[in-house]
Enzyme design. Sequence first.
Site: not given
Length: 358
Positions: A25, A120-121
């Site tokens: 993350d 973003d993960e």
Amino acid sequence: MLVTSQPQPQTMSTANSSRWIAHVDLDAFFASCEQRDDPALRGRPVIVGALPGQRGVVAAASYEARAFGVHSAMPIGEAARRCPDAVYLRPDMDKYRQVSRQVMAALQSITPLVEVASVDEAYLDVSGLKRLLGPPAAIGERIKSVIREATALTASVGIGPNRLLAKLGSEHRKPDGLTIIRPDEAQGFLDPLPVSALRGAGPRAQAVFRRLGIGTIRALRDCDPERLTTAFGRRAALGFLRQARGEASAEVLPGRPRKSISKETTFQQDIEDQAALRAQLVALAAGVARTARRERLAGHRVTLKVRYRGFETHTRQRRLTQATQDERVLARVAAELLADPRLPQRPVRLIGVGLSDW
């Protein structure tokens, strides 16, 4: 290594210590990209989203801004009251997507089993890498290192025997954190966490948990299953209990990014009242927007789905000039699509709202 076509739950009693899933993350991703690219912003509160005085919400807040209580999905007016001296920026989605691609390419250097969960993960199956990279802690440090080398950004990483524990691990020590949760440590890690940490425990579910007097995962685990079933229904109750016991999928599916987000509801009785339908669209749009913000997605295409008696289904779409994750925009556009005179003027059985075209 076998990758099955169906998710494989991992229980605390059966989890294999050789199975390791990592969740990555990126920290305050949008705001961190802006601080990286403009040295004048480093160390200052940065809020990415709508601008003060406009309608909209916070898409991302730097950790300097979070110190003032600002968080994603907060109305921008409230953010401006809490942190009036912050730097407010509109999102640059093209930049963020480009940086995301660099991150995902860097992760591919560790293992080909990378599942992109959002911009973003990502989830990685890092099972079997001990001989090459060392124990889970060394693998986690390597993940953080390749991201830093590729983008000059930090990420928080969680590693555990399944997706749930990996995800909760990445949330445990932010920013720039690394948390390893071994199978024999999982229940001890889970028990003190608030039930809001579980997947699917949104505002409505949390209100039910409060009514039941359930505040922690331990309290949920100890609750009478019949009581939970009465409150949530069998399927949702079973899902929460499985999570409380640390049971979740350990499957990573490379190359399957989310293509759309949608929410829909089926009425117990067909509804003809347009005001009631528009009210339902507002609720559905809010659910879609929450998911979009959580996954750092903004879409150009809004879809309305309407189903009538006999499973006759119609869809209407509109492409927006500017990508959005704002529930008010979604609800307004969906209501306008519902007003299309070409749609049958009959009672509605099901209605849904979707967002796509990132």
